[in-house]
Structures are given as C-alpha cells and as structure tokens.
Design a protein around this motif. Structure first.
Motif, PDB file in Angstrom:
ATOM      1  N   SER A 135       3.030   5.917  -2.733  1.00 55.46           N
ATOM      2  CA  SER A 135       4.143   6.823  -3.043  1.00 55.46           C
ATOM      3  C   SER A 135       4.374   6.933  -4.554  1.00 55.46           C
ATOM      4  O   SER A 135       4.821   7.971  -5.034  1.00 55.46           O
ATOM      5  CB  SER A 135       5.414   6.361  -2.341  1.00 55.46           C
ATOM      6  OG  SER A 135       5.845   5.124  -2.862  1.00 55.46           O
ATOM      7  N   ALA A 136       4.052   5.891  -5.288  1.00 56.60           N
ATOM      8  CA  ALA A 136       4.209   5.950  -6.746  1.00 56.60           C
ATOM      9  C   ALA A 136       3.160   6.862  -7.373  1.00 56.60           C
ATOM     10  O   ALA A 136       3.447   7.562  -8.340  1.00 56.60           O
ATOM     11  CB  ALA A 136       4.112   4.555  -7.340  1.00 56.60           C
ATOM     12  N   ASP A 137       1.937   6.869  -6.823  1.00 57.82           N
ATOM     13  CA  ASP A 137       0.862   7.690  -7.366  1.00 57.82           C
ATOM     14  C   ASP A 137       0.770   9.069  -6.727  1.00 57.82           C
ATOM     15  O   ASP A 137       0.062   9.940  -7.232  1.00 57.82           O
ATOM     16  CB  ASP A 137      -0.494   7.008  -7.159  1.00 57.82           C
ATOM     17  CG  ASP A 137      -0.659   5.778  -8.029  1.00 57.82           C
ATOM     18  OD1 ASP A 137       0.146   5.604  -8.952  1.00 57.82           O
ATOM     19  OD2 ASP A 137      -1.598   5.017  -7.768  1.00 57.82           O
ATOM     20  N   ASN A 138       1.438   9.266  -5.607  1.00 55.70           N
ATOM     21  CA  ASN A 138       1.324  10.488  -4.821  1.00 55.70           C
ATOM     22  C   ASN A 138      -0.117  10.782  -4.412  1.00 55.70           C
ATOM     23  O   ASN A 138      -0.581  11.908  -4.432  1.00 55.70           O
ATOM     24  CB  ASN A 138       1.901  11.699  -5.568  1.00 55.70           C
ATOM     25  CG  ASN A 138       3.383  11.583  -5.716  1.00 55.70           C
ATOM     26  OD1 ASN A 138       4.074  11.059  -4.844  1.00 55.70           O
ATOM     27  ND2 ASN A 138       3.909  12.087  -6.818  1.00 55.70           N
ATOM     28  N   MET A 168      -3.591   9.132  -1.752  1.00 53.14           N
ATOM     29  CA  MET A 168      -3.883   8.362  -0.544  1.00 53.14           C
ATOM     30  C   MET A 168      -4.471   6.999  -0.855  1.00 53.14           C
ATOM     31  O   MET A 168      -4.767   6.226   0.032  1.00 53.14           O
ATOM     32  CB  MET A 168      -4.854   9.134   0.359  1.00 53.14           C
ATOM     33  CG  MET A 168      -4.229  10.331   1.025  1.00 53.14           C
ATOM     34  SD  MET A 168      -2.835   9.890   2.085  1.00 53.14           S
ATOM     35  CE  MET A 168      -3.660   8.979   3.359  1.00 53.14           C
ATOM     36  N   SER A 169      -4.695   6.688  -2.113  1.00 53.60           N
ATOM     37  CA  SER A 169      -5.235   5.406  -2.505  1.00 53.60           C
ATOM     38  C   SER A 169      -4.493   4.909  -3.748  1.00 53.60           C
ATOM     39  O   SER A 169      -3.719   5.639  -4.349  1.00 53.60           O
ATOM     40  CB  SER A 169      -6.729   5.504  -2.812  1.00 53.60           C
ATOM     41  OG  SER A 169      -6.943   6.341  -3.905  1.00 53.60           O
ATOM     42  N   TRP A 170      -4.744   3.686  -4.123  1.00 53.74           N
ATOM     43  CA  TRP A 170      -4.089   3.151  -5.313  1.00 53.74           C
ATOM     44  C   TRP A 170      -5.057   2.283  -6.077  1.00 53.74           C
ATOM     45  O   TRP A 170      -6.030   1.778  -5.544  1.00 53.74           O
ATOM     46  CB  TRP A 170      -2.831   2.360  -4.957  1.00 53.74           C
ATOM     47  CG  TRP A 170      -3.078   1.110  -4.184  1.00 53.74           C
ATOM     48  CD1 TRP A 170      -3.177   0.993  -2.841  1.00 53.74           C
ATOM     49  CD2 TRP A 170      -3.268  -0.197  -4.717  1.00 53.74           C
ATOM     50  NE1 TRP A 170      -3.411  -0.304  -2.498  1.00 53.74           N
ATOM     51  CE2 TRP A 170      -3.461  -1.052  -3.608  1.00 53.74           C
ATOM     52  CE3 TRP A 170      -3.278  -0.727  -5.995  1.00 53.74           C
ATOM     53  CZ2 TRP A 170      -3.693  -2.425  -3.779  1.00 53.74           C
ATOM     54  CZ3 TRP A 170      -3.498  -2.077  -6.148  1.00 53.74           C
ATOM     55  CH2 TRP A 170      -3.687  -2.899  -5.050  1.00 53.74           C
ATOM     56  N   SER A 171      -4.797   2.125  -7.360  1.00 54.25           N
ATOM     57  CA  SER A 171      -5.567   1.229  -8.213  1.00 54.25           C
ATOM     58  C   SER A 171      -4.651   0.737  -9.326  1.00 54.25           C
ATOM     59  O   SER A 171      -3.669   1.383  -9.658  1.00 54.25           O
ATOM     60  CB  SER A 171      -6.793   1.938  -8.792  1.00 54.25           C
ATOM     61  OG  SER A 171      -6.368   3.008  -9.611  1.00 54.25           O
ATOM     62  N   LEU A 202       0.824  -1.204   0.000  1.00 51.02           N
ATOM     63  CA  LEU A 202       0.000   0.000   0.000  1.00 51.02           C
ATOM     64  C   LEU A 202       0.861   1.258   0.000  1.00 51.02           C
ATOM     65  O   LEU A 202       0.623   2.180  -0.779  1.00 51.02           O
ATOM     66  CB  LEU A 202      -0.924   0.004   1.223  1.00 51.02           C
ATOM     67  CG  LEU A 202      -1.798   1.237   1.394  1.00 51.02           C
ATOM     68  CD1 LEU A 202      -2.815   1.328   0.267  1.00 51.02           C
ATOM     69  CD2 LEU A 202      -2.474   1.224   2.742  1.00 51.02           C
ATOM     70  N   VAL A 203       1.889   1.279   0.835  1.00 52.64           N
ATOM     71  CA  VAL A 203       2.785   2.446   0.894  1.00 52.64           C
ATOM     72  C   VAL A 203       3.517   2.627  -0.429  1.00 52.64           C
ATOM     73  O   VAL A 203       3.663   3.751  -0.924  1.00 52.64           O
ATOM     74  CB  VAL A 203       3.773   2.306   2.072  1.00 52.64           C
ATOM     75  CG1 VAL A 203       4.880   3.329   1.994  1.00 52.64           C
ATOM     76  CG2 VAL A 203       3.036   2.414   3.395  1.00 52.64           C
TER      77      VAL A 203
END
Length: 88
Positions: A79-82, A84-87, A74-75
């Motif tokens: 950090s890759a997307d800058n 608070m969430s990812w997909s 998750l971290v």
C-alpha cells in the motif's frame, strides 16, 4: 504386548513438534524475504501442529502470529508503494 504403539505415538508427536518449529522459523524468515510464500506456509504449518496437539504449543502460536505478521508487512509495503510487490 503393545510395544509398537508408544513408538508410533512418539513419532507423531515429534512430527508435530517439528511442524511447530518450522512454522516459527519460516514465519521469522518471512519477515525479511519471500513473505508472500513463507507467511501462508507458516500459518498452515502452525495450524496443523496446533490441531494435532503439539507439545510446543507456544512455538506454534508464535509461528502463527509471525505468519500473519508476514502478510501484514506485505500489505503495508504494497500500500505504501501502490504496487503488487515491494523492495527495500
């Protein structure tokens, strides 16, 4: 006659074994979806199972490691997307 004591102890052992297996499954599932929720749950379940002395110590340790890996994934994605969430 103490016939109830071993049955009660066996139930407690089965509960901790179930916690160890649940921690493993939730940690593994958390690598794919909902890792912000499933990672901490896997860590808590594995810790409780280890603290209570589960017979499935290896499974509990794997659950603990996978729970930590969930949070690390998750971290890394955050950090890759800058964001608070990812997909994917």
């Amino acid at each position: 006659m103490q016939l109830t004591a071993p049955a009660t102890r066996r139930t407690g052992i089965r509960d901790t074994d179930g916690m160890a297996v649940a921690a493993f499954v939730l940690g593994l599932l958390g690598l794919l979806v909902l890792n912000v929720f499933l990672g901490p749950i896997a860590i808590v379940l594995a810790s409780v199972a280890l603290w209570r002395g589960t017979a499935r110590r290896g499974r509990a340790l794997l659950g603990l490691g996978l729970g930590v890996a969930d949070l690390l994934v998750l971290v890394a994605f955050m950090s890759a997307d800058n964001t608070m969430s990812w997909s994917l």
